[in-house]
Scaffold this motif. Sequence first.
Motif, PDB file in Angstrom:
ATOM      1  N   TYR A 104       0.831  -1.196   0.000  1.00  0.00           N
ATOM      2  CA  TYR A 104       0.000   0.000   0.000  1.00  0.00           C
ATOM      3  C   TYR A 104       0.871   1.253   0.000  1.00  0.00           C
ATOM      4  N   ALA A 105       0.321   2.328  -0.552  1.00  0.00           N
ATOM      5  CA  ALA A 105       0.885   3.646  -0.260  1.00  0.00           C
ATOM      6  C   ALA A 105       0.808   3.852   1.249  1.00  0.00           C
ATOM      7  N   ARG A 106       1.871   4.336   1.856  1.00  0.00           N
ATOM      8  CA  ARG A 106       1.894   4.399   3.313  1.00  0.00           C
ATOM      9  C   ARG A 106       2.564   5.693   3.784  1.00  0.00           C
ATOM     10  N   ASN A 107       2.168   6.097   4.976  1.00  0.00           N
ATOM     11  CA  ASN A 107       2.725   7.308   5.579  1.00  0.00           C
ATOM     12  C   ASN A 107       2.611   8.505   4.631  1.00  0.00           C
ATOM     13  N   ILE A 108       1.407   8.648   4.072  1.00  0.00           N
ATOM     14  CA  ILE A 108       1.087   9.784   3.208  1.00  0.00           C
ATOM     15  C   ILE A 108       0.284  10.790   4.024  1.00  0.00           C
ATOM     16  N   ARG A 109       0.641  12.051   3.945  1.00  0.00           N
ATOM     17  CA  ARG A 109      -0.093  13.108   4.634  1.00  0.00           C
ATOM     18  C   ARG A 109      -0.801  14.000   3.612  1.00  0.00           C
ATOM     19  N   ILE A 110      -2.114  14.089   3.744  1.00  0.00           N
ATOM     20  CA  ILE A 110      -2.922  14.977   2.910  1.00  0.00           C
ATOM     21  C   ILE A 110      -3.514  16.006   3.870  1.00  0.00           C
ATOM     22  N   ILE A 111      -2.968  17.229   3.869  1.00  0.00           N
ATOM     23  CA  ILE A 111      -3.248  18.188   4.931  1.00  0.00           C
ATOM     24  C   ILE A 111      -3.682  19.529   4.352  1.00  0.00           C
ATOM     25  N   ASN A 112      -4.842  20.013   4.811  1.00  0.00           N
ATOM     26  CA  ASN A 112      -5.312  21.363   4.510  1.00  0.00           C
ATOM     27  C   ASN A 112      -5.452  21.625   3.010  1.00  0.00           C
ATOM     28  N   ASN A 113      -6.028  20.653   2.304  1.00  0.00           N
ATOM     29  CA  ASN A 113      -6.300  20.812   0.876  1.00  0.00           C
ATOM     30  C   ASN A 113      -7.799  20.890   0.635  1.00  0.00           C
ATOM     31  N   GLU A 114      -8.147  21.239  -0.579  1.00  0.00           N
ATOM     32  CA  GLU A 114      -9.541  21.156  -1.034  1.00  0.00           C
ATOM     33  C   GLU A 114      -9.611  20.153  -2.173  1.00  0.00           C
ATOM     34  N   LEU A 115     -10.517  19.167  -2.050  1.00  0.00           N
ATOM     35  CA  LEU A 115     -10.745  18.161  -3.090  1.00  0.00           C
ATOM     36  C   LEU A 115     -12.186  18.310  -3.544  1.00  0.00           C
ATOM     37  N   ARG A 116     -12.394  18.547  -4.838  1.00  0.00           N
ATOM     38  CA  ARG A 116     -13.745  18.905  -5.263  1.00  0.00           C
ATOM     39  C   ARG A 116     -14.081  18.395  -6.666  1.00  0.00           C
ATOM     40  N   ASN A 117     -15.390  18.270  -6.890  1.00  0.00           N
ATOM     41  CA  ASN A 117     -15.975  18.058  -8.216  1.00  0.00           C
ATOM     42  C   ASN A 117     -15.557  16.749  -8.876  1.00  0.00           C
TER      43      ASN A 117
END
Length: 400
Positions: free
Chosen positions: A120-133
């Motif tokens: 798996y993809a691991r230890n990924i940080r997705i922080i303070n973003n906008e995901l839309r549409n």
Amino acid sequence: SDSNPGTQSAPFKTISKGSQKMAGGDTLYVRAGTYTEQLLGIFKNGKEGAYTRIAAYPGEERQVLVKPRDNSRGNFVVWFSRESAYIELSGMVFDAVNFGTKSNEGQVMKLDGSPAQNKYARNIRIINNELRNSPDSAFFGAGGGNEIIGNDIHHSLAYGIYTGSGPGSLIEGNRVHDNGGYGLHLYQLNHPVNGWVVRNNVFYGNGRDYTKSNGNRVKNPAVILTRGQNQFYNNIIYNNHAGISVNYGASDMLVSNNTVYGNDEYGVNVGSSSRNAKIINNISWGNSGAQITDNGVGTVLQNNLTTDPKFVNPAAGDFGVQAGSPAIDKGMTLAQVPDDFTSKKRPEGAAYDIGAFEGDGSRANVLPGMGGGLPPGGGSFPSGPPILRGPNGEVCPSGY
């Protein structure tokens, strides 16, 4: 131009080019602008204590728009391979509006994984973003040790967050709203999902109109928790088609100190294939259907409040409780829930309070997007290129 050396005075044109020039542990700061590209497996792995970071330039958070070209089809705006590790994306807007309108035409972001290979993809940080549409799900994720924190996830035709396979990760402090299907779908068809912690999120406007790829239109609850042992606490779930569903092989699921209000159908529903769920310290009130329903095996229902909790102003999204509320000091002590939605330590008084907040008084300015918390994102974006920087934030020299 991408033929530039990547210095502050002569930066790269695209994020993809900047990423190619990075070494593990570098930081790529991206200036405000619109980037008509897809970020597909371009990331260099970092290591523990030295994440590879791609981030909006300081002060320009949510002014970086990554939006593939008009009439793009399929794929993802961002894709992490199964080999990805120790990477952080922060402060950007990822928009899949040009991917089409069918549920199989692409997602905003995917963290890839294979349960069969245990990779798996691991230890990924997705922080303070906008995901839309997204024409499908905004975030589709697997993996272990990942952190999905402080994002604004909205207006997907299918699900806001569809995740599950792989060992535990953290979903915290996100605003998940106005998605056609589930706000959160924690599920994996063939493998249990264990060790996930979902806390301090807000879910609203989800589940009211999802058209599957076969053309069938369905409605969903804001949250479905299935097939495994996980923790879901200090969340606020309001104004969705329905609240929380615990079912489909859920085992020893902890659902605690959530505030569930004003949904079109039920508040909390424990289905017949759930085993040993612990439904504790929740406020479920003002939902059009049943407040809490239990058809599971071995369910623990304890210290929940299904009568008027005396919210301060729920119509305005203020789910603080007034002095004298029956939620105050009526909860059960839980080691897994040491603080509340605002990080206030529990208990404040003689015992834990029921619901997402500890103590009485207004909470009007703590909900994401409602006077405080996450910025709304969106709007128009000026143009500008990214700048490649080293692990300490320095501009990388020519030829780096």
